[in-house]
Design a protein around this motif. Structure first.
Motif, PDB file in Angstrom:
ATOM      1  N   THR A 112     -12.823   5.440  -1.455  1.00 20.56           N
ATOM      2  CA  THR A 112     -11.548   5.214  -0.790  1.00 20.56           C
ATOM      3  C   THR A 112     -10.569   4.564  -1.766  1.00 20.56           C
ATOM      4  N   THR A 113      -9.308   4.519  -1.368  1.00 18.24           N
ATOM      5  CA  THR A 113      -8.314   3.821  -2.177  1.00 18.24           C
ATOM      6  C   THR A 113      -8.559   2.322  -2.103  1.00 18.24           C
ATOM      7  N   ASN A 114      -8.031   1.597  -3.084  1.00 24.53           N
ATOM      8  CA  ASN A 114      -8.310   0.161  -3.179  1.00 24.53           C
ATOM      9  C   ASN A 114      -7.692  -0.654  -2.054  1.00 24.53           C
ATOM     10  N   MET A 115      -6.433  -0.420  -1.769  1.00 25.71           N
ATOM     11  CA  MET A 115      -5.725  -1.304  -0.845  1.00 25.71           C
ATOM     12  C   MET A 115      -5.873  -0.887   0.619  1.00 25.71           C
ATOM     13  N   GLY A 149       0.778  -1.227   0.000  1.00 29.90           N
ATOM     14  CA  GLY A 149       0.000   0.000   0.000  1.00 29.90           C
ATOM     15  C   GLY A 149       0.811   1.279   0.000  1.00 29.90           C
ATOM     16  N   LEU A 151     -10.801   9.497  -0.231  1.00 33.54           N
ATOM     17  CA  LEU A 151     -10.271  10.312  -1.314  1.00 33.54           C
ATOM     18  C   LEU A 151     -10.729  11.765  -1.279  1.00 33.54           C
ATOM     19  N   GLN A 174       1.249   8.223  -3.939  1.00 34.10           N
ATOM     20  CA  GLN A 174       0.445   8.882  -4.961  1.00 34.10           C
ATOM     21  C   GLN A 174      -0.427   9.991  -4.357  1.00 34.10           C
ATOM     22  N   LEU A 175      -1.062   9.705  -3.241  1.00 30.27           N
ATOM     23  CA  LEU A 175      -1.929  10.709  -2.612  1.00 30.27           C
ATOM     24  C   LEU A 175      -1.105  11.866  -2.049  1.00 30.27           C
ATOM     25  N   ASN A 212       2.523   2.561  -2.317  1.00 28.15           N
ATOM     26  CA  ASN A 212       2.325   3.312  -3.563  1.00 28.15           C
ATOM     27  C   ASN A 212       1.097   4.207  -3.492  1.00 28.15           C
ATOM     28  N   GLU A 213       0.034   3.722  -2.849  1.00 30.03           N
ATOM     29  CA  GLU A 213      -1.164   4.548  -2.686  1.00 30.03           C
ATOM     30  C   GLU A 213      -0.854   5.810  -1.883  1.00 30.03           C
ATOM     31  N   VAL A 214      -0.136   5.633  -0.797  1.00 30.07           N
ATOM     32  CA  VAL A 214       0.190   6.775   0.064  1.00 30.07           C
ATOM     33  C   VAL A 214       1.085   7.767  -0.677  1.00 30.07           C
TER      34      VAL A 214
END
Length: 171
Positions: free
Chosen positions: A131-134, A55, A139, A61-62, A57-59
């Motif tokens: 919300t994000t996927n993982m 996860g 959002l 990116q945001l 990568n999600e953080v």
């Protein structure tokens, strides 16, 4: 109060505007530090410890949304964007004047449309709980960052337009 200090005193709205601009730039810097730290930790744990962080990568990116959108008005106010002056000598003083006005007007208009779209998307994301996927990170705050950064940038562009239009020179 001396005449010099009275002359340099800024209007209250400009002081608040500059504070908001600086606050967003500071938040952007904090997000940048977060991105740098996360990337370092992610690379270290993946390659040195063979334990990737799920996860991350999600953080990143945001947080990158925060870095870019919150720094946009500050960068615009200090003319930190890339600008090409190839035609300045050819188009002359009036051409530069009109080009400066037109570029700010078009940029403000496009950003205004994007602000409206980001605001509506923020409301939708909040209403539907996007919300994000993982990791399931909400959002809507990041759409709010986009709307806030671009809104302040529109104000910066409008002020620059006025400064140029009344003949006070390039900001």
């Amino acid at each position: 109060m001396s005449a010099a200090s009275e002359h340099t005193k800024l209007p209250a709205w400009l002081i608040w505007f500059n504070r908001a601009n600086l606050l967003l730039a500071t938040l952007s810097g904090m997000f940048l530090m977060l991105v740098l730290g996360l990337v370092f930790v992610g690379v270290f744990t993946r390659y040195a410890l063979a334990m990737p962080i799920l996860g991350i990568n999600e953080v990143v990116q945001l947080a990158s949304v925060g870095v870019v959108m919150l720094a946009l008005p500050y960068c615009t106010s200090y003319e930190g964007h890339v600008r090409v002056d190839v035609l300045d000598g050819v188009i002359g003083r009036w051409g530069r004047f009109l080009g400066d006005l037109m570029s700010r007007a078009l940029s403000a208009w496009v950003l205004s449309v994007l602000v409206q779209r980001a605001w509506l998307k923020m409301l939708d994301a909040r209403e539907f709980g996007d919300t994000t996927n993982m990791l399931g990170i909400p959002l809507w705050p990041f759409y709010a960052f986009i709307a806030a950064g671009m809104s302040l940038c529109v104000i910066v562009l409008a002020v620059q337009f006025l400064i140029i239009a009344i003949g006070k020179g390039r900001p």
